[in-house]
Design an enzyme around this catalytic site. Structure first.
Site, mmCIF file in Angstrom:
data_model
loop_
_atom_site.group_PDB
_atom_site.id
_atom_site.type_symbol
_atom_site.label_atom_id
_atom_site.label_comp_id
_atom_site.label_asym_id
_atom_site.label_seq_id
_atom_site.Cartn_x
_atom_site.Cartn_y
_atom_site.Cartn_z
ATOM 1 N N LYS A 95 1.030 -1.139 -0.182
ATOM 2 C CA LYS A 95 0.098 0.138 -0.154
ATOM 3 C C LYS A 95 0.860 1.215 0.123
ATOM 4 O O LYS A 95 0.544 2.119 -0.795
ATOM 5 C CB LYS A 95 -0.925 -0.185 1.260
ATOM 6 C CG LYS A 95 -2.258 -0.991 1.234
ATOM 7 C CD LYS A 95 -3.021 -1.271 2.424
ATOM 8 C CE LYS A 95 -3.929 -2.370 2.289
ATOM 9 N NZ LYS A 95 -4.547 -2.664 3.548
ATOM 10 N N ASP A 144 -10.639 3.519 4.012
ATOM 11 C CA ASP A 144 -10.820 2.302 4.141
ATOM 12 C C ASP A 144 -12.389 1.947 3.907
ATOM 13 O O ASP A 144 -12.670 0.858 3.558
ATOM 14 C CB ASP A 144 -10.531 1.723 5.328
ATOM 15 C CG ASP A 144 -9.260 0.575 5.366
ATOM 16 O OD1 ASP A 144 -9.130 -0.124 3.997
ATOM 17 O OD2 ASP A 144 -8.626 0.295 6.128
ATOM 18 N N GLN A 189 -4.482 -1.041 9.789
ATOM 19 C CA GLN A 189 -4.395 -2.324 9.252
ATOM 20 C C GLN A 189 -5.088 -3.418 10.303
ATOM 21 O O GLN A 189 -4.662 -3.398 11.314
ATOM 22 C CB GLN A 189 -3.044 -2.815 8.659
ATOM 23 C CG GLN A 189 -2.924 -4.281 8.038
ATOM 24 C CD GLN A 189 -3.436 -4.094 6.452
ATOM 25 O OE1 GLN A 189 -3.650 -3.378 6.251
ATOM 26 N NE2 GLN A 189 -3.949 -5.515 6.142
HETATM 27 N N1 GUN Z 1 -6.765 -6.391 6.331
HETATM 28 C C1 GUN Z 1 -7.069 -7.062 5.214
HETATM 29 N N2 GUN Z 1 -7.702 -6.386 4.408
HETATM 30 C C2 GUN Z 1 -7.759 -5.278 4.938
HETATM 31 C C3 GUN Z 1 -8.098 -3.727 4.313
HETATM 32 O O1 GUN Z 1 -8.578 -3.498 3.199
HETATM 33 N N3 GUN Z 1 -7.790 -2.803 5.320
HETATM 34 C C4 GUN Z 1 -7.615 -2.972 6.466
HETATM 35 N N4 GUN Z 1 -7.319 -1.872 6.998
HETATM 36 N N5 GUN Z 1 -7.196 -3.894 7.005
HETATM 37 C C5 GUN Z 1 -7.180 -5.061 6.157
#
Ligand code: GUN
Length: 285
Positions: free
Chosen positions: A53, A120, A97
């Site tokens: 990311k 998100d 996350q």
């Molecule tokens: N853990 C797995 N996928 C995601 C996501 O898209 N966002 C976040 N914040 N955590 C995750």
């Protein structure tokens, strides 16, 4: 018949190039779009995701900071970091996350993020905006799935879409997005009786369960669109989705591969949401 591939890498490349132009336009106005990513603990999969990311942000000309804390971080300390980032004008998007360590209430942390920075799309304000059709932030994975369906100029109106999975992050928002496009939507889950009878009626199937071979060739109507959100490992340790790709591609009309399908699109839509947040903050949206 062999299905046509919906290539998430190729589509991401196009969308990220468009994103880079939006980032440049913002920078020319003195605003560098900024994303803060918070990782707590040492989950290896999460470390890979957050690194991807942050790298994608840098490649598109966004500013991104990764804050990595030990698993011993307290909930109060994490909430204090979120509050500081909410108040930081150089940060337009905040991503915590998941999963978080068990001693931290993930929902409480998500609700602490300013809805204006919830890139998100996990905050209840974002979920409520999606439900009602108001502007907010869409969760990145279902948003990316919709972009993939859009990329093949597929008309969803009046079609039957079956979503397998009912998570807050993928299944439920996916169903709402399909509904907003006037598809007739069925949501299937672990208690669904005779899944195959439902998927065989579907024009579009989105598999988002997190289990291999949830969808096999005998469960698919010829010519249908199959979107595979799964990220699993097969017996050889290779990345695979929820769909039996080799079988289903002989029946479906369109199919997304794993890897190279939904995965890169999720990151791409995070960039898009962060740019949107920065444009809104800068009054350019
Ligand atoms: N853990 C797995 N996928 C995601 C996501 O898209 N966002 C976040 N914040 N955590 C995750």
């Amino acid at each position: 018949m062999t299905a046509q591939l919906i290539d998430g890498n190729a589509l991401s490349k196009t969308l990220r190039a468009q994103g880079a132009e939006r980032a440049l336009a913002l920078r020319e106005r003195g605003v560098t779009p900024g994303l803060a990513v918070i990782l707590v603990g040492d989950d290896p999969a999460s470390q890979v995701y957050v690194r991807n990311k942050v790298r994608a942000c840098h490649e598109a000309g966004l500013h991104s900071v990764l804050e990595h804390y030990p698993a011993s971080l307290s909930e109060a300390e994490l909430l204090a970091r979120v509050a500081a980032l909410n108040a930081d004008a150089s940060i337009h998007g905040i991503l915590v996350q998941l999963p978080l360590p068990a001693h931290i209430d993930a929902q409480r942390v998500i609700e602490a993020i300013s809805p204006a920075k919830d890139v998100d799309g996990f905050h209840v304000a974002s979920a409520g905006a999606l439900l009602t059709g108001l502007p907010g932030f869409l969760p990145c994975t279902p948003y990316g799935c919709m972009k993939m369906i859009e990329s093949i100029s597929y008309e969803l109106r009046g079609k039957h879409a079956v979503v397998i999975g009912r998570s807050n992050i993928v299944g439920k928002p996916m169903a709402l997005l399909l509904l907003h496009k006037s598809a007739t939507v069925t949501i299937c889950h672990s208690a669904t009786a005779n899944l195959g009878a439902l998927t065989r009626q579907a024009d579009v199937i989105v598999a988002a369960v997190g289990k291999r071979n949830v969808l096999t060739a005998d469960m698919v109507k010829p010519g249908s669109v199959v979107i595979d959100v799964g990220m699993n490992r097969n017996d050889e340790g290779k990345l695979c989705g929820d769909v039996d790709f080799l079988g289903v591609r002989e029946v479906a009309g369109w199919i997304t591969p794993v890897p190279g399908g939904v995965g890169p699109m999720t990151i791409t839509m995070l960039l898009v949401n962060t740019l949107e947040a920065a444009e809104r903050a800068a009054g350019a949206g």
